[in-house]
Design a protein around this motif. Structure first.
Motif, PDB file in Angstrom:
ATOM      1  N   THR A 199       0.833  -1.202   0.000  1.00  0.00           N
ATOM      2  CA  THR A 199       0.000   0.000   0.000  1.00  0.00           C
ATOM      3  C   THR A 199       0.871   1.257   0.000  1.00  0.00           C
ATOM      4  N   TYR A 250      -7.688   6.446   5.382  1.00  0.00           N
ATOM      5  CA  TYR A 250      -8.266   5.843   4.187  1.00  0.00           C
ATOM      6  C   TYR A 250      -8.949   6.913   3.342  1.00  0.00           C
ATOM      7  N   PRO A 310       6.602 -13.886   1.388  1.00  0.00           N
ATOM      8  CA  PRO A 310       5.456 -14.065   2.291  1.00  0.00           C
ATOM      9  C   PRO A 310       4.540 -12.849   2.178  1.00  0.00           C
ATOM     10  N   THR A 318      -2.025  -8.400   9.140  1.00  0.00           N
ATOM     11  CA  THR A 318      -2.139  -9.742   9.713  1.00  0.00           C
ATOM     12  C   THR A 318      -1.103  -9.941  10.829  1.00  0.00           C
ATOM     13  N   ILE A 370       9.284 -18.018   7.274  1.00  0.00           N
ATOM     14  CA  ILE A 370       7.869 -17.621   7.281  1.00  0.00           C
ATOM     15  C   ILE A 370       7.288 -17.895   8.663  1.00  0.00           C
ATOM     16  N   GLY A 384      -1.364  -8.985   4.737  1.00  0.00           N
ATOM     17  CA  GLY A 384      -2.469  -8.164   4.244  1.00  0.00           C
ATOM     18  C   GLY A 384      -2.040  -7.215   3.139  1.00  0.00           C
ATOM     19  N   GLY A 420       1.193 -12.241  11.085  1.00  0.00           N
ATOM     20  CA  GLY A 420       2.538 -12.484  10.538  1.00  0.00           C
ATOM     21  C   GLY A 420       3.183 -11.208  10.033  1.00  0.00           C
ATOM     22  N   SER A 435      -6.541  -4.437   7.857  1.00  0.00           N
ATOM     23  CA  SER A 435      -5.858  -5.121   6.749  1.00  0.00           C
ATOM     24  C   SER A 435      -4.548  -5.785   7.155  1.00  0.00           C
ATOM     25  N   THR A 493       6.495  -6.281   0.116  1.00  0.00           N
ATOM     26  CA  THR A 493       5.908  -7.424  -0.605  1.00  0.00           C
ATOM     27  C   THR A 493       6.031  -7.288  -2.123  1.00  0.00           C
TER      28      THR A 493
HETATM   29  C1  LIG Z   1      -3.469   3.156   6.159  1.00  0.00           C
HETATM   30  C2  LIG Z   1      -2.338   2.469   6.862  1.00  0.00           C
HETATM   31  C3  LIG Z   1      -2.149   2.673   8.223  1.00  0.00           C
HETATM   32  C4  LIG Z   1      -1.101   2.028   8.886  1.00  0.00           C
HETATM   33  N1  LIG Z   1      -0.984   2.180  10.234  1.00  0.00           N
HETATM   34  C5  LIG Z   1      -0.054   1.467  10.916  1.00  0.00           C
HETATM   35  C6  LIG Z   1       0.029   1.548  12.339  1.00  0.00           C
HETATM   36  O1  LIG Z   1      -0.729   2.250  13.000  1.00  0.00           O
HETATM   37  N2  LIG Z   1       0.986   0.799  12.953  1.00  0.00           N
HETATM   38  C7  LIG Z   1       1.826  -0.012  12.253  1.00  0.00           C
HETATM   39  O2  LIG Z   1       2.655  -0.676  12.859  1.00  0.00           O
HETATM   40  N3  LIG Z   1       1.776  -0.081  10.910  1.00  0.00           N
HETATM   41  C8  LIG Z   1       0.864   0.615  10.222  1.00  0.00           C
HETATM   42  N4  LIG Z   1       0.799   0.519   8.854  1.00  0.00           N
HETATM   43  C9  LIG Z   1       1.763  -0.320   8.134  1.00  0.00           C
HETATM   44  C10 LIG Z   1       1.351  -1.811   7.979  1.00  0.00           C
HETATM   45  O3  LIG Z   1       0.007  -2.011   8.281  1.00  0.00           O
HETATM   46  C11 LIG Z   1       2.233  -2.654   8.861  1.00  0.00           C
HETATM   47  O4  LIG Z   1       3.544  -2.644   8.340  1.00  0.00           O
HETATM   48  C12 LIG Z   1       1.773  -4.110   9.054  1.00  0.00           C
HETATM   49  O5  LIG Z   1       2.589  -4.640  10.068  1.00  0.00           O
HETATM   50  C13 LIG Z   1       1.880  -4.967   7.821  1.00  0.00           C
HETATM   51  O6  LIG Z   1       1.071  -6.136   7.986  1.00  0.00           O
HETATM   52  P1  LIG Z   1       0.591  -6.971   6.702  1.00  0.00           P
HETATM   53  O7  LIG Z   1      -0.044  -8.221   7.178  1.00  0.00           O
HETATM   54  O8  LIG Z   1      -0.225  -6.132   5.810  1.00  0.00           O
HETATM   55  O9  LIG Z   1       1.998  -7.303   6.050  1.00  0.00           O
HETATM   56  P2  LIG Z   1       2.417  -7.280   4.516  1.00  0.00           P
HETATM   57  O10 LIG Z   1       2.317  -5.896   3.980  1.00  0.00           O
HETATM   58  O11 LIG Z   1       1.711  -8.344   3.780  1.00  0.00           O
HETATM   59  O12 LIG Z   1       3.957  -7.679   4.665  1.00  0.00           O
HETATM   60  C14 LIG Z   1       4.875  -6.844   5.322  1.00  0.00           C
HETATM   61  C15 LIG Z   1       6.239  -7.543   5.359  1.00  0.00           C
HETATM   62  O13 LIG Z   1       6.165  -8.698   6.189  1.00  0.00           O
HETATM   63  C16 LIG Z   1       6.446  -9.888   5.439  1.00  0.00           C
HETATM   64  N5  LIG Z   1       5.524 -10.911   5.927  1.00  0.00           N
HETATM   65  C17 LIG Z   1       4.163 -10.905   5.865  1.00  0.00           C
HETATM   66  N6  LIG Z   1       3.672 -12.002   6.467  1.00  0.00           N
HETATM   67  C18 LIG Z   1       4.734 -12.721   6.905  1.00  0.00           C
HETATM   68  C19 LIG Z   1       4.881 -13.959   7.597  1.00  0.00           C
HETATM   69  N7  LIG Z   1       3.820 -14.684   7.968  1.00  0.00           N
HETATM   70  N8  LIG Z   1       6.131 -14.399   7.877  1.00  0.00           N
HETATM   71  C20 LIG Z   1       7.221 -13.680   7.517  1.00  0.00           C
HETATM   72  N9  LIG Z   1       7.136 -12.503   6.858  1.00  0.00           N
HETATM   73  C21 LIG Z   1       5.912 -12.030   6.566  1.00  0.00           C
HETATM   74  C22 LIG Z   1       6.248  -9.510   3.992  1.00  0.00           C
HETATM   75  O14 LIG Z   1       7.016 -10.312   3.129  1.00  0.00           O
HETATM   76  C23 LIG Z   1       6.690  -8.055   3.995  1.00  0.00           C
HETATM   77  O15 LIG Z   1       8.087  -7.989   3.937  1.00  0.00           O
HETATM   78  C24 LIG Z   1      -0.216   1.182   8.167  1.00  0.00           C
HETATM   79  C25 LIG Z   1      -0.412   0.991   6.798  1.00  0.00           C
HETATM   80  C26 LIG Z   1      -1.456   1.626   6.149  1.00  0.00           C
HETATM   81  C27 LIG Z   1      -1.642   1.390   4.686  1.00  0.00           C
END
Ligand SMILES: Cc1cc2nc3c(=O)[nH]c(=O)nc-3n(C[C@H](O)[C@H](O)[C@H](O)COP(=O)(O)OP(=O)(O)OC[C@H]3O[C@@H](n4cnc5c(N)ncnc54)[C@H](O)[C@@H]3O)c2cc1C
Length: 491
Positions: A47, A346, A92, A162, A228, A95, A164, A160, A103
């Motif tokens: 994102t 958003y 991996p 997760t 992972i 969300g 992990g 959104s 990602t």
């Molecule tokens: C509108 C918005 C608001 C946000 N606010 C916050 C906030 O308040 N606090 C905050 O901390 N972050 C925030 N973020 C950032 C984001 O949500 C975080 O970085 C979140 O931790 C990512 O989770 P995800 O599941 O979407 O991971 P992804 O985006 O899918 O992956 C992130 C990284 O982790 C790796 N990964 C994913 N799953 C695994 C797994 N199971 N094992 C090993 N590696 C893995 C991926 O390869 C990638 O390198 C925000 C983002 C947006 C867009």
């Protein structure tokens, strides 16, 4: 295109027989293996601005070759063994809510979508919850709240992000001053190593144990480069019975900053957000209108807990603010912010709805003595170097601990170059300016969004050559074929 344009990244390191790999994965997962083009397009990145800008401008970006949907650690073990045999990159995917390109499938390969791994087990006697990596932050918190429990983890992206992804990118929620970051909450992990072995660490209560280096913390923050994460156990709290809200205006940011530093050695608010003048003025267009005269700084505080404690803590904090030049402006601004806190991030309020505008967040951390100085230096450098592009900033200080805090400085370039190459380069330059100043002044170059692709080139600046070499050696031992999320974390 500039070097950072995703379409120009080479794929030369990773050449493999895609049909054969696809067939081998089908043998393992059946229909939960997909290589249709429109599905692969859904996994083009995250994102962050870089991904969204490429899509907006229709610039070619790399696609994964195959997307898989495993249901357990054993299946992931099988996937990684195939990937190792054929030297296929593995990304991996939680969300996809990351913002630094973690990602983006730079070299193609296999995207492992974790969302079918969504089991939750609550152990009320132990006050722990064990969740699989694909569980959404929001769903987890909702299930806990039904039983009067909470993790106290409220990232703005909780709809959104997760389990992990949050662990992999060191997530922090808005109440981290009281409940900690995700790495403070996790007690144990299950991780599939790049070579396919399944590691299960013991579940260790916080502040206990003298059993050598902490394997859990090796994988927290590893952003998919060391394995992972498939399951994690977290500590729990009782859902607080009340929340007390409080807000103060200050003539200067310094007065507000001094008040926060003083109060943190006496009380522990759940939420502490100190807004600079620019963000106060921007807020007018968002969830609340600052009262007449509030231009210097705005401080929002939230205390939660049981019995008389929240009121008592608020009383102590209020005295400190009043003694340090603050004016109490009631509870409404903080209450309104809490109730509407997801709206800021958003569309239509998110800057992403204003593409091709360039925007980004510099969220850097430092000890109390350095944080305000870093903020001043970064801001001054950005306005003096990029003012011609109508650059604007807005910042708040939050996610405080007992030893420091974070400044979340948003930048917006209202008059960006139309040429994508120049726009991408300009954004890189702005980020580099801020990151270099932060590192030179002794700050931490990212607080809770991770490193991903964009900040990878500054990892050596942060850790030094020996620190970076240590990380590379760990990577080499665990992932000898370099298949795990290549190009991220600077590895
Ligand atoms: C509108 C918005 C608001 C946000 N606010 C916050 C906030 O308040 N606090 C905050 O901390 N972050 C925030 N973020 C950032 C984001 O949500 C975080 O970085 C979140 O931790 C990512 O989770 P995800 O599941 O979407 O991971 P992804 O985006 O899918 O992956 C992130 C990284 O982790 C790796 N990964 C994913 N799953 C695994 C797994 N199971 N094992 C090993 N590696 C893995 C991926 O390869 C990638 O390198 C925000 C983002 C947006 C867009």
């Amino acid at each position: 295109m500039s070097n950072s344009s995703l379409g120009r990244r080479g794929r030369a390191h990773y050449v493999f027989d895609k049909d054969l790999v696809y067939e081998r994965l089908r043998d393992l997962l059946g229909d939960r293996v997909n290589r249709e083009e429109h599905i692969r397009h859904s996994y083009v990145g995250d994102t962050g601005w870089l991904t969204l800008y490429h899509a907006f401008k229709r610039i070619k970006a790399p696609l994964p070759d195959i997307v898989v949907f495993p249901k357990n650690a054993e299946e992931i073990s099988g996937i990684l063994k195939v990937a190792n045999e054929f030297r296929v990159p593995v990304i991996p995917y939680g969300g996809g809510s990351g913002v630094w390109g973690g990602t983006i499938p730079l070299y193609g390969g296999i995207v492992v979508d974790m969302k079918l791994m969504n089991n939750i087990e609550i152990n009320e006697e132990a006050m722990t919850v064990t969740a699989e990596a694909g569980v959404l932050s929001y769903e987890l918190e909702l299930k806990l709240n039904e039983r009067g429990l909470t993790m106290g983890h409220y990232p703005a992206s909780m709809f959104s992000a997760t389990v992990g992804g949050m662990l992999a990118a060191r997530s922090s929620g808005v109440a981290s001053t009281k409940y900690g970051k995700i790495e403070d909450m996790v007690l144990g992990l299950e991780v599939v190593l790049p070579t396919g072995e399944i590691l299960r660490t013991p579940v260790k209560p916080r502040y206990t144990g003298a059993v050598g280096p902490d394997l859990v913390q090796l994988f927290v923050g590893s952003e998919g480069t060391l394995g992972i994460i498939t399951r994690a156990t977290f500590q729990l709290h009782l859902l607080p019975e009340k929340r007390i809200f409080s807000a103060f205006s200050f003539r200067s940011l310094e007065d507000g900053y001094r008040s926060v530093v003083k109060m943190l050695s006496r009380v522990t608010p759940a939420v502490v957000r100190l807004y600079d003048e620019e963000e106060v003025m921007r807020s007018k267009f968002k969830t609340y209108t600052p009262p007449e005269g509030v231009r210097g700084a705005l401080l929002l505080l939230i205390f939660d807990g049981f019995g008389e404690m929240p009121e008592l803590e608020e009383k102590i904090a209020r005295e400190i603010c009043l003694e340090n030049g603050g004016s109490y402006i009631g509870d409404e601004p903080a209450r309104k912010w809490w109730n509407e806190r997801f709206r800021h991030y958003y569309p239509p309020l998110s800057p992403s709805s204003n593409l091709p505008m360039i925007y980004g967040t510099i969220d850097v951390a430092a000890t109390f003595d350095k944080l305000l100085k870093i903020y001043r230096a970064v801001k001054e450098a950005l306005y003096s170097r990029y003012g011609d592009y109508q650059l604007q900033t807005a910042a708040h200080f939050s996610h405080w601990s007992k030893s420091g805090g974070m400044v979340y400085l948003r930048f917006y370039v209202l008059d960006p170059p139309a040429d994508p190459e120049k726009a991408i380069k300009l954004r890189e330059d702005i980020i580099e300016t801020a990151i270099k100043i932060t590192a030179q002044m002794g700050g931490i170059i990212n607080d809770h969004h991770g490193v991903g692709l964009d900040l990878g080139r500054y990892m050596e600046l942060q850790h030094g050559p020996i620190g970076m070499d240590t990380l590379r050696r760990i990577k080499k031992v665990l992932d000898p074929n370099g298949i795990m999320n290549p190009g991220k974390l600077g590895l």
